[in-house]
Enzyme design. Structure first.
Site, short mmCIF file in Angstrom:
data_model
loop_
_atom_site.label_atom_id
_atom_site.label_comp_id
_atom_site.label_asym_id
_atom_site.label_seq_id
_atom_site.Cartn_x
_atom_site.Cartn_y
_atom_site.Cartn_z
N LYS A 65 0.80 -1.23 0.00
CA LYS A 65 0.00 0.00 0.00
C LYS A 65 0.84 1.28 0.00
O LYS A 65 0.52 2.24 -0.70
CB LYS A 65 -0.95 0.01 1.20
N ASP A 101 -10.25 3.02 2.11
CA ASP A 101 -10.50 2.35 3.40
C ASP A 101 -11.30 3.23 4.36
O ASP A 101 -12.23 2.77 5.01
CB ASP A 101 -9.17 1.95 4.06
N GLY A 127 -5.69 2.67 18.63
CA GLY A 127 -4.71 2.29 17.62
C GLY A 127 -4.23 3.49 16.83
O GLY A 127 -4.93 4.53 16.76
N ALA A 128 -3.03 3.37 16.26
CA ALA A 128 -2.47 4.49 15.48
C ALA A 128 -1.68 3.96 14.29
O ALA A 128 -0.70 4.57 13.87
CB ALA A 128 -1.59 5.36 16.38
N GLY A 130 -1.82 1.90 10.24
CA GLY A 130 -2.29 2.28 8.90
C GLY A 130 -3.80 2.41 8.80
O GLY A 130 -4.31 3.31 8.14
N ALA A 131 -4.51 1.52 9.47
CA ALA A 131 -5.98 1.55 9.40
C ALA A 131 -6.50 2.81 10.09
O ALA A 131 -7.40 3.49 9.58
CB ALA A 131 -6.56 0.30 10.04
N LEU A 154 2.36 5.71 22.86
CA LEU A 154 1.82 7.07 22.79
C LEU A 154 2.48 7.91 21.70
O LEU A 154 1.82 8.66 20.98
CB LEU A 154 1.96 7.76 24.16
N ARG A 156 3.56 7.16 18.86
CA ARG A 156 3.02 6.89 17.53
C ARG A 156 1.71 7.66 17.32
O ARG A 156 1.47 8.21 16.24
CB ARG A 156 2.77 5.39 17.40
N TYR A 218 -13.04 -8.22 11.54
CA TYR A 218 -14.26 -8.92 11.08
C TYR A 218 -14.16 -10.43 11.21
O TYR A 218 -15.03 -11.16 10.76
CB TYR A 218 -14.61 -8.51 9.65
N GLY A 239 -16.81 -5.14 11.57
CA GLY A 239 -15.79 -4.77 10.58
C GLY A 239 -16.07 -5.20 9.15
O GLY A 239 -15.40 -4.76 8.22
#
Ligand code: ATR
Length: 277
Positions: A65, A101, A127-128, A130-131, A154, A156, A218, A239
């Site tokens: 990606k 996305d 979370g931090a 790619g998603a 933190l 990130r 998911y 998801g």
């Protein structure tokens, strides 16, 4: 015959062929959607094949990606901010890349919660990676009032908050309750709760009864987080919707029909996920 495909390494487990295959059949399109394994060192060569017309375009998954982002034209600001591409198409002989996305996530919440809009929403994201990055870009685009990134590491989350600027901020994992109590929408973008991973072990006791709880995991469809949310009476979004909705823009770009995410398509994927367990 128009052809598109998904590239990745490995690619055997991608469910994109099932989604696009369903739409090709539903709309009676003389088209094909392949699964193409592409090693990192073969990426340039593969993109050349698309440029020459072998494919109308492709979906891009792990680990390509970010690399594809650097190799195609990026036309929209949200994708530029994400720095990663999941959809490639040809325009005027040139390859153009988009990231769908985050939009897929927004459409998934919209379809699960009729009347919901990200406009003015206060969002807490766990979370931090790619998603999270893709979802934050889309939330900003849609006018979210605030986005708090809560992450185990933190720094990130802080780096991502700096990258996006206001209205994004960072908060430590160990002290998340205050942030959760302010959220209209809580999103898990970590791998916690996914099959073969530890569950996401957080307390929902401080969130409002109206807070929408969404998971991008998911498999399983009902993660421990969503189960806990439903048990409290909170609206929950799984998801699978994001996976289905992120696919639609690519299909339209390659095959010319805006496809619908039908209950039948969802059931097809649910059965496949069940069989794989
Ligand atoms: P993706 O691209 O799918 O978002 P990623 O970039 O690897 O994947 O990000 C995974 C996210 O899950 C990260 O936010 C990660 O936290 P760190 O930045 O601290 O690594 C989070 N994550 C993974 N395992 C975790 C755990 N056991 N506890 C808390 N967070 C976790």
């Amino acid at each position: 015959m128009t052809a598109a495909c998904v590239i990745g390494w490995p690619i055997a487990h991608s469910r994109s062929p099932m989604i696009h295959g369903y739409w090709l059949k539903r709309y009676g399109i003389d088209g094909r959607y392949d699964r193409v394994p592409v090693r990192p060192e073969e990426l340039d060569q593969f993109l050349e094949r698309v440029r020459e017309g072998e494919y109308a375009g492709c979906n891009v998954t792990i680990p390509h990606k970010e690399a594809v982002f650097g190799k195609v034209r990026i036309a929209d600001p949200a994708t530029r901010r994400i720095g990663a591409v999941n959809t490639v198409y040809r325009k005027d002989g040139e390859l153009v890349g988009r990231n769908t996305d985050g939009l897929g996530f927004i459409l998934s919440v919209k379809s699960a919660i009729p009347g919901w809009s990200a406009d003015g929403a206060r969002v807490a994201i766990l979370g931090a990676g790619g998603a999270a990055r893709a979802i934050v870009a889309a939330l900003i685009e849609e006018g979210a009032r605030s986005v708090t990134l809560i992450n185990r590491t933190l720094e990130r989350a802080e780096a991502l908050a700096r990258h996006f600027g206001s209205p994004v901020s960072a908060a430590p994992w160990d002290n998340m309750q205050d942030r959760l109590s302010e959220a209209d929408l809580l999103v898990n973008t970590t791998s916690l709760g996914m099959a073969h991973n530890p569950p996401l072990d957080i307390s929902l006791s401080s969130i409002s009864k109206r807070t929408i709880v969404a998971d991008i995991v998911y498999s399983p469809l009902e993660t421990p987080l969503l189960k806990a949310a439903r048990a409290r009476g909170n609206p929950a979004v799984d998801g699978l919707g994001m996976l289905l909705h992120q696919a639609a823009p690519g299909f339209e770009l390659w095959f010319g029909v805006r496809p619908e995410v039908t209950p039948e398509l969802r059931a097809l994927l649910v059965a496949d996920l069940e069989a794989a367990r």
